[in-house]
Design a protein around this motif. Sequence first.
Motif, PDB file in Angstrom:
ATOM      1  N   GLY A 188       0.817  -1.200   0.000  1.00 27.30           N
ATOM      2  CA  GLY A 188       0.000   0.000   0.000  1.00 27.30           C
ATOM      3  C   GLY A 188       0.853   1.254   0.000  1.00 27.30           C
ATOM      4  N   LEU A 189       1.892   1.255   0.828  1.00 28.01           N
ATOM      5  CA  LEU A 189       2.743   2.445   0.913  1.00 28.01           C
ATOM      6  C   LEU A 189       3.453   2.701  -0.413  1.00 28.01           C
ATOM      7  N   ILE A 190       3.941   1.632  -1.021  1.00 29.81           N
ATOM      8  CA  ILE A 190       4.599   1.802  -2.330  1.00 29.81           C
ATOM      9  C   ILE A 190       3.598   2.352  -3.333  1.00 29.81           C
ATOM     10  N   ALA A 191       2.378   1.762  -3.310  1.00 27.77           N
ATOM     11  CA  ALA A 191       1.355   2.214  -4.261  1.00 27.77           C
ATOM     12  C   ALA A 191       0.981   3.664  -4.013  1.00 27.77           C
ATOM     13  N   GLN A 192       0.925   4.063  -2.722  1.00 19.63           N
ATOM     14  CA  GLN A 192       0.551   5.451  -2.445  1.00 19.63           C
ATOM     15  C   GLN A 192       1.606   6.408  -2.981  1.00 19.63           C
ATOM     16  N   ALA A 193       2.890   6.050  -2.771  1.00 19.16           N
ATOM     17  CA  ALA A 193       3.955   6.916  -3.285  1.00 19.16           C
ATOM     18  C   ALA A 193       3.864   7.016  -4.801  1.00 19.16           C
ATOM     19  N   ALA A 194       3.710   5.846  -5.449  1.00 22.61           N
ATOM     20  CA  ALA A 194       3.642   5.852  -6.911  1.00 22.61           C
ATOM     21  C   ALA A 194       2.386   6.585  -7.388  1.00 22.61           C
ATOM     22  N   THR A 241       0.662   8.932  -5.872  1.00 22.13           N
ATOM     23  CA  THR A 241       0.770  10.370  -5.683  1.00 22.13           C
ATOM     24  C   THR A 241       1.580  10.996  -6.810  1.00 22.13           C
ATOM     25  N   ALA A 242       2.708  10.370  -7.131  1.00 17.42           N
ATOM     26  CA  ALA A 242       3.547  10.902  -8.210  1.00 17.42           C
ATOM     27  C   ALA A 242       2.776  10.901  -9.527  1.00 17.42           C
ATOM     28  N   PHE A 243       2.053   9.792  -9.766  1.00 15.97           N
ATOM     29  CA  PHE A 243       1.291   9.696 -11.010  1.00 15.97           C
ATOM     30  C   PHE A 243       0.202  10.764 -11.068  1.00 15.97           C
ATOM     31  N   GLY A 244      -0.524  10.914  -9.948  1.00 12.54           N
ATOM     32  CA  GLY A 244      -1.595  11.907  -9.917  1.00 12.54           C
ATOM     33  C   GLY A 244      -1.069  13.306 -10.166  1.00 12.54           C
ATOM     34  N   ALA A 254      -2.610  13.756  -3.974  1.00 12.38           N
ATOM     35  CA  ALA A 254      -3.016  13.146  -2.712  1.00 12.38           C
ATOM     36  C   ALA A 254      -4.212  12.227  -2.912  1.00 12.38           C
ATOM     37  N   LEU A 255      -5.197  12.679  -3.718  1.00 15.05           N
ATOM     38  CA  LEU A 255      -6.391  11.846  -3.942  1.00 15.05           C
ATOM     39  C   LEU A 255      -6.026  10.542  -4.640  1.00 15.05           C
ATOM     40  N   VAL A 256      -5.255  10.656  -5.737  1.00  7.11           N
ATOM     41  CA  VAL A 256      -4.865   9.448  -6.467  1.00  7.11           C
ATOM     42  C   VAL A 256      -4.028   8.556  -5.550  1.00  7.11           C
ATOM     43  N   GLY A 257      -3.188   9.171  -4.725  1.00  7.24           N
ATOM     44  CA  GLY A 257      -2.336   8.395  -3.827  1.00  7.24           C
ATOM     45  C   GLY A 257      -3.142   7.569  -2.840  1.00  7.24           C
ATOM     46  N   VAL A 258      -4.184   8.166  -2.265  1.00  6.97           N
ATOM     47  CA  VAL A 258      -4.995   7.425  -1.291  1.00  6.97           C
ATOM     48  C   VAL A 258      -5.680   6.236  -1.957  1.00  6.97           C
ATOM     49  N   ILE A 259      -6.255   6.483  -3.138  1.00  6.42           N
ATOM     50  CA  ILE A 259      -6.936   5.385  -3.831  1.00  6.42           C
ATOM     51  C   ILE A 259      -5.922   4.293  -4.195  1.00  6.42           C
ATOM     52  N   SER A 260      -4.722   4.731  -4.617  1.00  2.96           N
ATOM     53  CA  SER A 260      -3.684   3.742  -4.960  1.00  2.96           C
ATOM     54  C   SER A 260      -3.309   2.914  -3.743  1.00  2.96           C
ATOM     55  N   PHE A 261      -3.224   3.563  -2.580  1.00  6.92           N
ATOM     56  CA  PHE A 261      -2.895   2.818  -1.368  1.00  6.92           C
ATOM     57  C   PHE A 261      -3.912   1.703  -1.158  1.00  6.92           C
TER      58      PHE A 261
END
Lengths: 190, 626
Positions: free
Chosen positions: B12-18, B20-23, B49-56
């Motif tokens: 989840g943390l990796i996905a959130q970082a990725a 967020t960067a993507f968003g 931040a929004l994309v990051g949360v969903i990615s997490f």
Amino acid sequence: MSTIASTMADYRHQLRNNRLGLWLFFISEAFLFGGLFVSRFYLWGNTRPELDQTLGLTITSILLLSSFFMNRAEMAIAHDDRRTFLNSLLITAALGILFLIGVVGFEWRGHIRPWDGAFGAVLFGMTGMHALHVLSGVIFILIVWNNGRKGHYSSERHWGVEACAIYWHYVDVIWVFFYPALYLMGTVVR
Amino acid sequence: MRILLSLGLVRGLIAQAAGTAFGMALTMAIRVLLGLPAWNAEPVMVAGALVGVISFLVGVGAFTDWFKWVKGEETPMRHGPPEGRPAWTRYLSVDYSHKVIGVQYVVTGIALMLVAGLLAWIFRTELTQPGLQFLDAPTFNTMISAHGIVMIAAILLGVSGMMNYLVPLMIGASDMAFPRLNALGYWVNVPGAILVVAAMFVGGWNTGWTGYPPLSVQSPLGTPLFLLGVYFVGLSSILGAINIIVTILRMRTPGMTLFRMPIFVWASLAASIIQLTGTQLIGLSFLMVVVERVLGMGFFNPNLSPEAIALGSPPGNVLLFQHLFWFYSHPAVYIFVLPGLGIISELLPVFARKPLFGYRWVALSSMAIALVGFLVWAHHMFTAGMDPGLRVPMMYSTLLVAVPTGVKFFSWVATVWQGKLSFPTPMLFVLGAISVFLLGGLSGPPNGTVTTDLFLHDTYWIVGHFHATMFGGFVFPFFAAIYYWFPKVTGRKYNETLGKLHFWLMTPAFWVQTLAQMDVGLKGMRRRIVDYDPALGIETGHLLITIAGFVIGLSILVMLYNLVRSARTGEVAEANPWRSRSPEWQIPSPVPEHSYARPFVVVGDPYDYGLPGSTYIQFAPSGASE
């Protein structure tokens, strides 16, 4: 109890849980929309901006009409009429998309912009939050349609259809409150 | 390493970082296409931040089963620890057991409490003396704001943790009504909390935890991240509340009528009703601030642009925010304290060996507090310039809350009266809770009364009052619950000496702290100010608050040491060390995967301690579960 009967009993138990859960979600959402509704009266008071009445009436009619087809779809699957079910779902989704085009493509391109004082903020806040729900409803309908196409629902087991239908009606009812608040109530300010 | 990467949290943390960067990149690309300059910190970061949360949430696996449902696949419920991996890994991944999720909530809550407590240590050190020592004003403002909101998130997590673990066990349900929703409800907190903590490092924010506009519309870049983080923590409240209400209303064991439910279950129901409905309005108000910042939508801006004037638009109004915000945020304190007060009512009869006095009244008083709580919000706005006609009705409704709260107090006193009291650590914390909550309760009416509030508003008196209610209503009962159910959760005993040390450090220190806060408040110390005038004569008071704050923090470290060590090497606990009548104590500790091997029926009242021949529950004969 045989396995099938016990599975069916489990399903019915879970179904009643699901229904209660969904209605609780609606109560929760009512406070979100209620907050926007109250904001409209708090900020606009007895005034409203000039909006395209033809457009407003058209999109409202489209949305109300879509609820009829949603109901038709649910009735059809309850009687195992798969063809009517799938067709009605597609019509509902199409009407929903038409509504979105009306709001986003025409309403939002009128003379009022989001940053134009309380008129812009409330108009875009209310229609935006509602449009977001319509969009999620359209996606939900398309998912149900896709699963229905694969034959996943029957007259006895179609909670997915039921949830989708109630959700769609709910979003529709919200608009029944929002439409007069935005288009009809109060004196037009020029 | 392989295990590490298989953990939901790590993914989840990796996905959130990725994400967020993507968003952020996506937003910048769209901005370029629209002919705007690519970088504008505010919209780019909000979208990231929004994309990051969903990615997490996708990365952690909270949506996995729903994605399968979307594709029309069946998803059978999996029980037990994950296959081929150590059992502890289930606590760091998506797991559907309410017992695992309850522990996840509590541990995350305590972790956030430590973060917020550390912030308090830092700014309390600064406040020991007047003048600026080592913090500048913006840093101080960020720290007090973060202390407030992170503590509130921690309390919400602690409340959800207790409800998740205890409610299904107490009512004899196999699990929560919607286990997948339950897991999502927990996991959405993690990226939300990360946003709030991250907000401190991208400029911070200086609005306090309340985020009032117009300041929050102009404050630094951390503000939208803080607002969005709170939004997601609020989402967790709503999802959790749906789950708790359906579980309580639909999944009680046979014979458990509403008036045979444990008081904690009543309290959870009342708190969940507030969470279900009120939370939407803090979410809405914070969202409005975000869109006002990002899109310039003037909900709260009193100034109009020339175009808006040409349209004849009315201006925005900052009071709208306060109404929406407090409509949740006052009832929110009842979300925090109702489960805690439920714990007090739950534990007192066990340690007094007497029935709970006035069971029905106590049960209904929780509901009454929840309902009256919705009618009191504007008492936070007596000085805000709202319609004066609202003041007096809000004053009366506010004071009305004291009636059902008083019912609880009288019930506690009457329950303890002539009881056969014993004083292990949980009982000490229950009694400490009553004493501290009494102080919090008595310091409330002066704030609810218009005439006195005009002077007390925004002073340290309010800080003292609020901390007393939160400690008495949540922190003390929460610790009581942790000690009380520790043997049930881990199967081991905690160290009684260290537990008592924790209590005897924390309680006097807390009394000193809160009384000193009220004292400096009455002498003129304002809230949320980094500096103060030595002429007020409050330096000693501030020194006492700081010392007491450090002692409270240390005592909590003692508790953590105790819990961690006891969970590993503690003495194995007997099945029912407290001689409780509650069903969860009649089964082995730790609770088996499928809690009740045999279902039980309720045949009596829950708190008939000491009455000869009374029974609460009866287990079905073995083999009857099929």
